[in-house]
Design an enzyme around this catalytic site. Structure first.
Site, short mmCIF file in Angstrom:
data_model
loop_
_atom_site.label_atom_id
_atom_site.label_comp_id
_atom_site.label_asym_id
_atom_site.label_seq_id
_atom_site.Cartn_x
_atom_site.Cartn_y
_atom_site.Cartn_z
N HIS A 1 9.75 -8.25 0.39
CA HIS A 1 9.56 -6.82 0.17
C HIS A 1 10.89 -6.09 0.39
O HIS A 1 11.71 -6.52 1.21
CB HIS A 1 8.51 -6.30 1.16
CG HIS A 1 7.98 -4.95 0.85
ND1 HIS A 1 8.60 -3.80 1.27
CD2 HIS A 1 6.87 -4.55 0.17
CE1 HIS A 1 7.90 -2.76 0.86
NE2 HIS A 1 6.85 -3.18 0.19
N TYR B 1 3.07 4.71 0.64
CA TYR B 1 3.83 5.23 1.78
C TYR B 1 2.89 6.06 2.66
O TYR B 1 2.17 6.92 2.16
CB TYR B 1 4.96 6.13 1.29
CG TYR B 1 6.02 5.46 0.46
CD1 TYR B 1 6.82 4.44 0.98
CD2 TYR B 1 6.25 5.86 -0.86
CE1 TYR B 1 7.81 3.84 0.20
CE2 TYR B 1 7.24 5.26 -1.64
CZ TYR B 1 8.01 4.26 -1.10
OH TYR B 1 8.99 3.67 -1.87
N PHE C 1 6.07 2.42 -4.86
CA PHE C 1 7.48 2.63 -4.54
C PHE C 1 8.04 3.98 -4.96
O PHE C 1 9.10 4.38 -4.51
CB PHE C 1 8.36 1.50 -5.11
CG PHE C 1 7.96 0.14 -4.61
CD1 PHE C 1 8.26 -0.25 -3.32
CD2 PHE C 1 7.26 -0.73 -5.43
CE1 PHE C 1 7.87 -1.49 -2.85
CE2 PHE C 1 6.86 -1.98 -4.96
CZ PHE C 1 7.18 -2.36 -3.67
N ASP D 1 0.86 -1.18 0.00
CA ASP D 1 0.00 0.00 0.00
C ASP D 1 0.90 1.23 0.00
O ASP D 1 2.11 1.12 0.15
CB ASP D 1 -0.98 0.00 1.18
CG ASP D 1 -0.30 -0.13 2.53
OD1 ASP D 1 0.90 -0.43 2.58
OD2 ASP D 1 -0.98 0.05 3.56
#
Length: 256
Positions: free
Chosen positions: A217, A92, A103, A90
């Site tokens: 991740h 930041y 990202f 999801d």
């Protein structure tokens, strides 16, 4: 032709011309690229529901990220042009960071998030491309890299706060549409999926026969558990070439 600048602004604006409630009232064709509007028609009602939920969050005094102008940004680039799908979790939760592409952050954001810094470290180790001080990944998006989070919004300061609010059905429909595209000869369109993290990995069943590169991740909490050393960029290019999809030039400009 779809004009992505007609409704949205790539850079943060001083004032939002349209809020989440306003977005919920607009036709799908004004929210996303034309072929995405067709692909997402089956989840139009769910999208309205999520946007109304976000409007309620704002009305309740919560800051929602990204801004209304960027919440559907991943769907501005045509569906037909997608070659690589990068799935994250999801957005930041830090105000000013989320811009609607997984990202990525605005080119002026300093310092960049640590997850993105780890992506740059792996990019350097994999392809020898130098890390950048900025987090503008639009050059990837322009080459058909769909930077898609599993959940497209978050309450500021509260990671994961908008999970199970309806986004999952919408992004599942989007991923299914990407996987089901066909080339002119009827063969599957070239596609490689890069899945970072548990939430991203959960979409594997939606991808059919598309090759998948899955790893931990890039977050500092998990990058050392399989993200570093996974060489996703060179592997994705190799798999793309095998399908006749060319290559992505992963090098980013020194400045946005």
């Amino acid at each position: 032709m779809f004009d992505s600048e007609a409704l949205f602004e790539l850079e943060p604006a001083a004032a939002e011309p349209v809020g989440f409630a306003g977005l919920a009232r607009l036709p799908l064709s004004e929210l996303v690229a034309p072929d995405w509007a067709e692909a997402l028609a089956g989840v139009d009602a769910q999208l309205r529901g999520v946007l109304e939920f976000l409007a309620g969050e704002v009305a309740g005094g919560h800051e929602v990220l990204p801004s209304p102008s960027n919440v559907l940004r991943a769907f501005r680039q045509p569906l037909a042009g997608v070659r690589i799908l990068v799935v994250g979790q999801d957005p930041y939760p830090t105000p000013g960071h989320a811009i609607g592409l997984s990202f990525a952050v605005d080119g002026a954001t300093r310092p960049i998030p640590r997850s993105l810094a780890n992506i740059y470290k792996e990019l350097d180790a994999d392809l020898g491309l130098p890390p950048r001080v900025h987090g503008d990944l639009s050059r990837w998006a322009d080459q058909g890299v769909l930077l898609l989070n599993r959940v497209l919004s978050v309450r500021a300061g509260a990671a994961g706060s908008h999970r199970n609010r309806g986004w999952e059905a919408i992004t599942a429909a989007a991923i299914t549409a990407v996987a089901n595209r066909r080339a002119a000869d009827g063969a599957p369109a070239p596609l490689v999926a890069i899945l970072w993290g548990k939430d991203a990995g959960s979409v594997t069943p939606l991808l059919g026969a598309a090759p998948v590169i899955a790893s931990a991740h890039p977050s500092p909490l998990s990058a050392s558990r399989g993200f570093f050393g996974s060489r996703p960029f060179s592997r994705a290019n190799g798999l793309l070439q095998e399908q006749g999809g060319g290559e992505v030039d992963w090098e980013l400009p020194p400045l946005p």
